[in-house]
Design an enzyme around this catalytic site. Structure first.
Site, PDB file in Angstrom:
ATOM      1  CE  LYS A  51     -32.116  23.459  22.437  1.00  0.00           C
ATOM      2  NZ  LYS A  51     -31.680  24.501  23.384  1.00  0.00           N
ATOM      3  CB  SER A  76     -21.389  22.069  19.765  1.00  0.00           C
ATOM      4  OG  SER A  76     -22.294  23.292  19.827  1.00  0.00           O
ATOM      5  CD  GLU A 202     -34.656  35.528  16.498  1.00  0.00           C
ATOM      6  OE1 GLU A 202     -34.495  34.291  16.167  1.00  0.00           O
ATOM      7  OE2 GLU A 202     -34.954  36.515  15.895  1.00  0.00           O
ATOM      8  CG  ASP A 208     -32.680  33.025  12.984  1.00  0.00           C
ATOM      9  OD1 ASP A 208     -32.308  33.366  14.044  1.00  0.00           O
ATOM     10  OD2 ASP A 208     -33.290  31.859  12.972  1.00  0.00           O
ATOM     11  CB  SER A 302     -33.943  28.700  28.367  1.00  0.00           C
ATOM     12  OG  SER A 302     -33.241  29.593  27.861  1.00  0.00           O
TER      13      SER A 302
HETATM   14  C1  LIG Z   1     -31.898  25.786  22.746  1.00  0.00           C
HETATM   15  C2  LIG Z   1     -31.570  26.896  23.744  1.00  0.00           C
HETATM   16  C3  LIG Z   1     -32.354  27.875  23.450  1.00  0.00           C
HETATM   17  C4  LIG Z   1     -33.241  28.030  22.307  1.00  0.00           C
HETATM   18  O1  LIG Z   1     -34.332  27.018  22.047  1.00  0.00           O
HETATM   19  P1  LIG Z   1     -35.056  26.722  20.837  1.00  0.00           P
HETATM   20  O2  LIG Z   1     -35.968  25.833  20.927  1.00  0.00           O
HETATM   21  O3  LIG Z   1     -33.917  26.467  19.790  1.00  0.00           O
HETATM   22  O4  LIG Z   1     -35.613  28.117  20.281  1.00  0.00           O
HETATM   23  C5  LIG Z   1     -32.707  28.991  24.269  1.00  0.00           C
HETATM   24  N1  LIG Z   1     -31.847  29.022  25.742  1.00  0.00           N
HETATM   25  C6  LIG Z   1     -31.184  27.816  25.699  1.00  0.00           C
HETATM   26  C7  LIG Z   1     -30.385  27.844  27.257  1.00  0.00           C
HETATM   27  C8  LIG Z   1     -30.982  26.792  25.145  1.00  0.00           C
HETATM   28  O5  LIG Z   1     -30.417  25.606  25.378  1.00  0.00           O
END
Ligand SMILES: *Cc1c(COP(=O)(O)O)cnc(C)c1O
Length: 321
Positions: A51, A76, A202, A208, A302
């Protein structure tokens, strides 16, 4: 939809700012799955998740005067920390709208980057409404967690690096919440290999995006009950939905238990601490939800933001014999 220029601009902005996270490989994993698996270790990114890329790029894209007046966001979780850190780098104020029952660790992490937190009651108030009221009173700019072309362009730099480091891949497997990461990833991947299969993952209870793509319209669900707290979104965004309709081949789902198998695997065999949402992509391939045979597969790990207390709470039942 972000243009190729937007993607290149994001790359330039983030070079030397975002970490170029490593790609993890395992001979045993490749043998077990009959494919070449390239794990992009984005839990090692600044603030512990991809992010940071989108947040930094979106803040960098603002006019200087606009940026100086300050940034607002609602989250959050990982996006809050990412916006707080990116704003700190630009030395501009950040305000984050967070539920009053958000975990203390997440609140503290966000505050540690100098952001101001405004709390609301998520059972009686809507965070968008709270954000709107703040925007009406103060000249801040809202940076949403996924539904913004500059956020998507920033997220694209992760897959771009993966393709540069690992070569063109046949498939890319990505955790999906609101779809910012997979949208950016797909745009980056398809520039290099238009045939790359893009698969989103998901949590079972929070499908969704799967429902929306199946029905060809944005479907809204209730807040899903899942351990994958980075993916508790209730619907995709307008921008992300448009990109996903064009660029995503399939969305598969995984159970919380399958996610924990992947968290466990990453700890045991890769020595990596990963949060549940971070392990979703790997969970899908370990649970045979994606056909892999013979292909070169990229998986984005991620995020890694999980407290020691939560990690041991989730793992204890499986580690007790
Ligand atoms: C936000 C997040 C996601 C999902 O990302 P999107 O861009 O909302 O699809 C997946 N894994 C982690 C660790 C995240 O922080």
């Amino acid at each position: 939809m972000p243009t190729e220029i937007d993607l290149d601009t994001a790359t330039t902005r983030l070079t030397g700012v975002a970490r170029r996270t490593p790609v993890l490989r395992s001979r045993l994993l490749d043998e077990a799955l009959g494919a070449e698996i390239h794990l992009k270790a984005e839990h090692l990114q600044h603030t512990g998740a991809f992010k940071f890329r989108g947040a930094f790029n979106a803040i960098a894209a603002l006019e200087h005067d606009v940026r100086e007046r300050g940034i607002l966001t609602y989250s959050s979780g990982n996006h809050a920390q990412a916006v707080a850190r990116a704003a700190q780098i630009f030395q501009v104020p950040a305000t984050v709208v967070m539920p009053n029952d958000a975990p203390t660790s997440k609140r503290q992490a966000t505050e540690s980057y100098g952001a101001t937190i405004v709390t609301y009651d998520r059972y009686t108030e809507q965070r968008e409404g709270v954000a709107r009221a703040i925007l009406a009173a103060r000249p801040l700019t809202l940076i949403p967690p996924f539904d913004h072309p500059d956020v998507i362009a920033g997220q694209s730099t992760c897959a771009r690096e993966l393709f540069e480091d690992s070569g063109p891949l046949d498939q890319l497997i990505v955790s999906v919440g609101g779809g910012g990461l997979i949208s950016g990833s797909a745009l980056a991947a398809h520039r290099v290999n238009p045939k790359c299969r893009i698969v989103g993952v998901e949590p079972e209870t929070g499908n969704d995006v799967q429902l929306s793509l199946q029905q060809g319209r944005i479907v809204e669900i209730d807040v899903p009950d899942t351990i994958a707290d980075g993916q508790q979104t209730t619907s995709p965004g307008q921008h992300t939905f448009a990109v996903m309709q064009q660029h995503v081949d399939e969305i598969v789902t995984v159970s919380d238990d399958q996610i924990l198998d992947a968290v466990d695997y990453l700890f045991r065999f890769q020595k990596q601490v990963v949060e549940p949402s971070g392990a979703c992509g790997l969970a899908a391939i370990l649970a045979s939800k994606v056909k892999l045979t013979g292909s070169r597969v990229g998986v984005i790990i991620s995020g890694g933001n999980i407290s020691p207390e939560r990690f041991s709470e989730l793992m204890k039942p499986r580690w007790q014999t």
